[in-house]
Design a protein around this motif. Structure first.
Motif, PDB file in Angstrom:
ATOM      1  N   CYS A 129       0.873  -1.174   0.000  1.00  0.00           N
ATOM      2  CA  CYS A 129       0.000   0.000   0.000  1.00  0.00           C
ATOM      3  C   CYS A 129       0.909   1.222   0.000  1.00  0.00           C
ATOM      4  O   CYS A 129       1.619   1.472   0.972  1.00  0.00           O
ATOM      5  N   ASN A 131       0.435   4.465   0.174  1.00  0.00           N
ATOM      6  CA  ASN A 131       0.185   5.431   1.242  1.00  0.00           C
ATOM      7  C   ASN A 131       0.470   4.824   2.610  1.00  0.00           C
ATOM      8  O   ASN A 131       1.031   5.467   3.497  1.00  0.00           O
ATOM      9  N   LEU A 134       3.974   4.825   4.162  1.00  0.00           N
ATOM     10  CA  LEU A 134       4.529   6.074   4.684  1.00  0.00           C
ATOM     11  C   LEU A 134       4.490   6.118   6.205  1.00  0.00           C
ATOM     12  O   LEU A 134       5.174   6.924   6.826  1.00  0.00           O
ATOM     13  N   ASP A 175      -3.096  -0.483  -5.741  1.00  0.00           N
ATOM     14  CA  ASP A 175      -1.730  -0.757  -5.348  1.00  0.00           C
ATOM     15  C   ASP A 175      -1.366  -2.200  -5.666  1.00  0.00           C
ATOM     16  O   ASP A 175      -2.154  -2.956  -6.193  1.00  0.00           O
TER      17      ASP A 175
END
Length: 254
Positions: A129, A131, A134, A175
């Protein structure tokens, strides 16, 4: 090639090893990255560039892992023509546009290995994934995440709070994933102040194997290649005795 090996094992009554399933998942992800790279050249999106920004930790991975990734490249080169033939691009673009070097595959899978989320349903399943990658880790996280997926067409949800997550995790729509139809949603566990860092746990903090301090930090070092200095680890590191580490290692041997 890989399917033939799996079929041979099944004909002998052998179960598919986790390594074989992992290899197949890597091939699926590598095929998707071949497509991402090509689609980005057509200006359809920038997912490939986003993926390349993820940390790889290649220099920290053991040689046996890099050799496994090199094998994936061999499998990929075998599977790529078939995947290309069934794609909508085959009538407009040459196969050469999708070919990939061993060096590229190594870089891809190093990034996948240390940024993937995993889930276990009936089969081994994981993904990246962009995002979600992060988020930094904390052993006292302030964010949890919720997996939503539809295996066999039936809606189902599995929530793994930061106290319940596995050592890796899952992906989102759009993703990389070895399991289609998965969405990962993040939810705060507490009130978040402005500019406060959001953290998830990379570990199952309820697990007997990872809950104790020394086991927890050892697993993070082995799998994710860093020493944790979150609030919880900093506190426990100050008050842990050497005998606690010996006891933890002894229990682990049992």
């Amino acid at each position: 090639m890989l399917e033939l090996e799996l079929e041979k094992r099944r004909s002998r009554g052998e179960r598919d090893s986790s390594e074989m399933k992992e290899m197949y998942g890597y091939i699926v992800v590598a095929l998707r990255l071949c497509l991402w790279r090509f689609e980005e050249k057509l200006n359809k999106h920038q997912l490939y560039s986003g993926f390349l920004k993820l940390v790889s930790n290649r220099e920290l991975l053991p040689e046996r892992q890099l050799l496994k990734f090199a094998r994936v490249h061999s499998f990929l080169i075998y599977h790529l023509p078939g995947a290309y033939a069934f794609s909508s691009f085959s009538s407009h673009h040459p196969l050469e546009d999708f070919m990939v070097s061993q060096e590229e595959v190594l870089e891809w899978l190093c990034r996948t290995d240390c940024n993937s989320f995993s889930i276990f349903e009936k089969d081994y399943c994981w993904g990246v994934c962009l995002n979600g990658s992060l988020f930094n880790h904390s052993c006292s996280p302030n964010v949890t995440y919720l997996f939503t997926y539809s295996p066999g067409g039936s809606d189902k949800e599995e929530q793994r709070s930061s106290d319940e997550t596995a050592a890796s995790s899952i992906s989102t729509y759009g993703d990389l994933s070895s399991f289609p139809g998965v969405v990962i949603n993040f939810k705060a566990l507490e009130d978040i102040e402005a500019c406060q860092e959001l953290n998830i746990s990379y570990l199952d903090l309820n697990s007997v194997d990872t809950a104790p301090f020394f086991r927890r930090t050892s697993h993070l070092k082995k799998k994710f290649h860093f020493d944790c200095y979150c609030v919880r680890c900093t506190f426990e590191r100050q008050y842990m005795k050497p005998s606690d580490e010996v006891s933890s290692k002894t229990d682990n041997v049992k």
